[in-house]
Design an enzyme around this catalytic site. Structure first.
Site, PDB file in Angstrom:
ATOM      1  N   SER A 319       0.823  -1.212   0.000  1.00 42.78           N
ATOM      2  CA  SER A 319       0.000   0.000   0.000  1.00 42.78           C
ATOM      3  C   SER A 319       0.855   1.259   0.000  1.00 42.78           C
ATOM      4  O   SER A 319       0.485   2.263  -0.578  1.00 42.78           O
ATOM      5  CB  SER A 319      -0.928  -0.004   1.223  1.00 42.78           C
ATOM      6  OG  SER A 319      -0.171  -0.018   2.420  1.00 42.78           O
ATOM      7  N   CYS A 320       2.021   1.194   0.621  1.00 42.82           N
ATOM      8  CA  CYS A 320       2.843   2.395   0.739  1.00 42.82           C
ATOM      9  C   CYS A 320       3.531   2.753  -0.574  1.00 42.82           C
ATOM     10  O   CYS A 320       4.193   3.780  -0.657  1.00 42.82           O
ATOM     11  CB  CYS A 320       3.892   2.207   1.837  1.00 42.82           C
ATOM     12  SG  CYS A 320       4.841   0.697   1.681  1.00 42.82           S
ATOM     13  N   THR A 321       3.400   1.924  -1.600  1.00 43.99           N
ATOM     14  CA  THR A 321       3.982   2.266  -2.899  1.00 43.99           C
ATOM     15  C   THR A 321       2.940   2.810  -3.856  1.00 43.99           C
ATOM     16  O   THR A 321       3.261   3.217  -4.958  1.00 43.99           O
ATOM     17  CB  THR A 321       4.629   1.035  -3.563  1.00 43.99           C
ATOM     18  OG1 THR A 321       3.624   0.064  -3.823  1.00 43.99           O
ATOM     19  CG2 THR A 321       5.702   0.446  -2.688  1.00 43.99           C
TER      20      THR A 321
END
Length: 460
Positions: A319-321
């Protein structure tokens, strides 16, 4: 620089480059015209269509070229649904389809249609029985990818197609990831592909619609490509796409064996070299060049940046990408760890020494990212009454909530619980995955002020 993201876009095949340059001189005219230049262009277009149809396993007059694989999917779904609107408006898709299919399903649902999403197992594969159970009298179309673009798992297309055929429902297969390796097995009705996935130029998709399938092209009419793909054909790119597909097919058997050995090397050695790693996807029924794994306590975006600095281009479903708090819909559907996710997809011709160098670089890179995140800005940890702890990770993105959980689980006695407060959607996936990897019990979740409380019981 080692390019390990061919599942997104494969490098241009040398044959595609040669065909593209040659056809720029011969294929610039309008293939619909009867003069000499037009006839020459028509010959090139017909030859490309015949070559592509042979690779796909359909008749040339069943195949049209589109401006992209996404456009092929959207046109195929919309046309098949419109062609069978008297039957009903029910659409079936799997939970791990490419976003182009899921977006088409969302549009259909927004327009008043109904959609059933079939789940997958932890390897990312659908159960053919689940597809059969989802079929209804008003089902107009079913969609199933031939192989998953994120984890490489091959789908049981043949068995699903058999169930759909028995029910009289057409099956659309998104074959973008697998078409370069071979024909799609099974009695499918519609099929889509994208040239840049097998080493052709971008901007060329294909849509095959079997004879007898009810199909009504949507949008303004056009005389080109049987009315299914309006606009002037990008003939040089089409010629290059067909030439490259034939070329990669000729190399497929030998290259598949070589890439399977390299990806199996990654699948087996990464867990040995890096602690707390979850290798995902079916270990056997998978595409030759794709391997995916997730690393606990790692920020996926930082990991990708560090690998890029070390000379490796890879992808991620963390999700953090993605710039959002939502992890990959594929990993979410599989119920596996999403944080620190890395997808390695090797292009044909990948050197074994590049894979070895990746395996040498990865452990230190992951360790450095974990060290960097090991002492985050203080997360408020409050000891509750009794053998329980509350970890307040509100406002923190994964993997921070999981890191804080791991740091305090030893502070409660066996049988005690830790309540992790988080407002990050990825925590819903990663905390249960952490429990499975670390041998702890995931109790469940409950609403909490500002987010969600995830309950974990220490059992060892």
């Amino acid at each position: 620089m080692a390019y390990f993201d061919t599942a997104s876009a494969a490098p241009l095949h040398p044959v595609a480059r040669q065909a593209l340059l040659a056809s720029l001189d011969e294929g610039w005219a309008d293939p619909a015209r009867l003069y000499r230049e037009g006839r020459r262009a028509r010959l090139l277009l017909d030859a490309a269509r015949e070559a592509m149809a042979e690779c796909v396993g359909c008749r040339p007059d069943e195949l049209v070229f589109t401006p992209s694989g996404t456009r092929a999917v959207h046109s195929g779904v919309a046309g098949a649904l419109a062609g069978r609107r008297r039957v009903g408006s029910h659409l079936i898709v799997s939970a791990v389809e490419h976003s182009s299919v899921l977006h088409a399903a969302e549009t259909h649902e927004a327009g008043g249609g109904s959609v059933t999403q079939v789940g997958v197992d932890r390897a990312g594969a659908v159960d053919p029985a689940a597809y059969a159970a989802a079929l209804r009298e008003d089902t107009a179309l079913a969609c199933l990818q031939s192989a998953n673009h994120e984890v490489g798992t091959e789908q049981p297309v043949s068995r699903v197609a058999e169930a759909c055929r028995a029910a009289g429902v057409p099956l659309l297969v998104d074959a973008a990831q697998s078409l370069g390796w071979g024909r799609v097995e099974g009695d499918w009705s519609l099929l889509t592909g994208s040239a840049h996935k097998w080493g052709g130029p971008s901007g060329v998709g294909l849509l095959a619609v079997r004879k007898g399938v009810r199909f009504a092209p949507q949008g303004p009419g056009d005389e080109r490509e049987s009315g299914r793909a309006p606009g002037f054909e990008n003939l040089p790119a089409i010629v290059a796409a067909a030439a490259s597909l034939r070329a990669v097919r000729a190399e497929a058997a030998a290259e598949a064996a070589r890439l399977r050995e390299l990806t199996e090397r990654i699948r087996s050695r990464v867990p040995e070299l890096v602690p707390d790693v979850d290798v995902v996807g079916d270990p056997l029924r998978r595409l030759p060049g794709i391997v995916t794994f997730s690393c606990l306590y790692v920020d996926g975006e930082t990991l990708l940046h560090e690998l890029d600095r070390a000379g490796f281009s890879v992808s991620s479903g963390s999700s953090c990408t993605s710039g959002t708090l939502t992890p990959s819909h594929v990993l979410k559907a599989m119920g596996v760890l999403s944080e620190g996710n890395v997808r390695v997809s090797l292009p044909p011709g990948t050197a074994a020494q590049d894979v070895e160098r990746f395996l040498e670089v990865l452990p230190g890179t992951v360790a450095a990212v974990r060290e960097k995140l090991g002492a985050p800005a203080a997360t408020e940890t409050v000891r509750a009454a009794g053998p329980d702890l509350v970890v307040d990770a509100l406002g923190r993105r994964c993997p921070i909530p999981v890191i804080e959980l791991a740091k305090v689980i030893g502070d409660v006695p066996v049988g005690g619980t830790v309540r992790v407060l988080s407002d990050d959607e990825a925590a819903r996936l990663d905390i249960p995955a952490w429990c499975g990897m670390r041998g702890q019990e995931y109790v469940g979740e409950e609403p909490a002020e500002g987010g969600t409380a995830y309950l974990v019981r220490r059992i060892r």
